[in-house]
Design an enzyme around this catalytic site. Structure first.
Site, short mmCIF file in Angstrom:
data_model
loop_
_atom_site.label_atom_id
_atom_site.label_comp_id
_atom_site.label_asym_id
_atom_site.label_seq_id
_atom_site.Cartn_x
_atom_site.Cartn_y
_atom_site.Cartn_z
CB CYS A 85 19.87 11.56 -14.31
SG CYS A 85 18.43 10.65 -14.91
CB THR A 127 14.22 1.12 1.34
OG1 THR A 127 13.19 0.83 0.38
CG2 THR A 127 13.91 0.40 2.63
N GLY A 167 -0.82 12.13 -21.68
CA GLY A 167 0.13 12.72 -20.76
C GLY A 167 -0.24 14.15 -20.43
#
Length: 348
Positions: free
Chosen positions: A18, A48, A139
């Site tokens: 990440c 938000t 997928g």
């Protein structure tokens, strides 16, 4: 990869999991050019900066949809698959939801890495689905010189029980459910400086689903909740504080860390994503005397498959931490929420 002469998976990664995210400042500039979608049934969109989108189906049901994928953070393909899938489904848990099914997202250098290695990555994702009670079905894949893997996940939540970034309340205690330092640990793996203890602790944390943490947050009647991933604790907390219209206080001594990660940070083994997070949050940060540069870097460290961060009334927060620790989860109360306008105060 253990085969003689084979390349390590992490050799293909330009960054660490990440930590490869577009920096929060640059991402904010990009998103500012896009008009947010609106619809009466879109309960949570992009305004938000929440972890997932939520779409109301009826008075009692809403869908939670999210996606996440990244480059290898470890060399064992099945473990990488588990980490990536655990990270992706975490966004559903952070919204107070339950995952239903997921689709694989694959980018693969098919001329360099054999198909059996990809099979192991996919098996790791399927393992997480079985463990967490959701199905991984189909997928999409592309040929790519840098391997990437993740999931698009669909879950469900009651429309009146959604947890969002905007739910922190003055007087709440802040709970973190995993130790920090994964970004630094995976960078140390690439640099060859990680100890076996640090690597094992990081892998264990990244492979631990946030299902129990989400249950504890719901039981504690949490208001605001997020998972701590690529923008680090400070980056995600900044988004929460701004969306909630409050200030947050973090006590560095209360924040759990992976073993040996502070020494790695002191030695300069810090991913670029962590430094970008630190730079982005600085304008909203007030540090008390005794807080070091290393303290701030650790709080800004770009996590992969990090824990949940939520706010709850102090007694309920303490009970949630006690419950999670009995279940083997390294949770802690790390600070508090005060009236304010989006600032973060860091104390020793």
């Amino acid at each position: 990869m253990d085969q003689a002469g084979a390349r390590r998976l992490t050799e293909f990664s330009h960054g660490a999991g990440c930590g490869c995210k577009i920096g929060p400042g640059k991402l904010a500039e990009i998103l500012a050019t896009i008009t947010p979608a609106t619809h009466p049934d879109l309960l949570v969109g992009t305004e938000t900066g929440d972890d997932a989108a939520v779409w109301r189906l009826d008075a009692d049901r809403a869908l939670v949809a999210t996606t996440d994928f990244f480059t290898p953070v470890v060399d064992d393909p099945r473990t990488w698959g588990r980490i990536a899938a655990t990270n992706a489904v975490s966004d559903v848990y952070a919204m107070g939801g339950r995952p239903l099914f997921a689709l694989n997202i694959v980018a693969w250098p098919s001329e360099v890495l054999p198909p059996d290695v990809l099979g192991e990555v996919l098996a790791g994702g399927a393992d997480v689905g079985r463990d967490c009670g959701f199905a991984v079905v189909g997928g999409h894949s592309i040929d790519d010189p840098e391997p990437k893997y993740g999931l698009a996940v669909v879950g469900e939540v009651h429309p009146e029980r959604i947890l969002t970034n905007a739910g922190l309340r003055p007087g709440d205690a802040l709970v973190l459910t995993k130790p920090l330092g994964v970004g630094i640990a995976t960078t140390a793996v690439k640099a060859g400086t990680a100890t076996a203890e640090l690597l094992d602790a990081a892998v264990t944390a990244m492979c631990t689903p946030n299902a129990a943490a989400a249950d504890a947050a719901r039981t504690a009647r949490a208001g605001g909740c997020t998972d701590v991933t690529g923008f680090g604790l400070l980056g995600h907390l900044r988004k929460m504080a701004a969306a909630s219209g409050v200030d947050a206080v973090v006590e560095t001594g209360a924040v759990p860390l992976l073993p040996g990660v502070r020494a790695q940070a002191d030695a300069g083994v810090v991913p670029g994503g962590t430094r970008r997070n630190r730079d982005w949050v600085t304008e909203a940060l007030d540090t008390a005397p005794g807080v070091t540069d290393t303290d701030v870097l650790l709080l800004a460290d770009a996590q992969t498959s990090g824990g949940l961060l939520f706010g709850a009334e102090p007694a309920r927060a303490a009970a949630a931490v006690s419950q999670l620790r009995e279940e083997g989860v390294q949770a802690a109360v790390i600070g508090s929420v005060e009236a304010g306008a989006g600032r973060i105060r860091v104390r020793p």
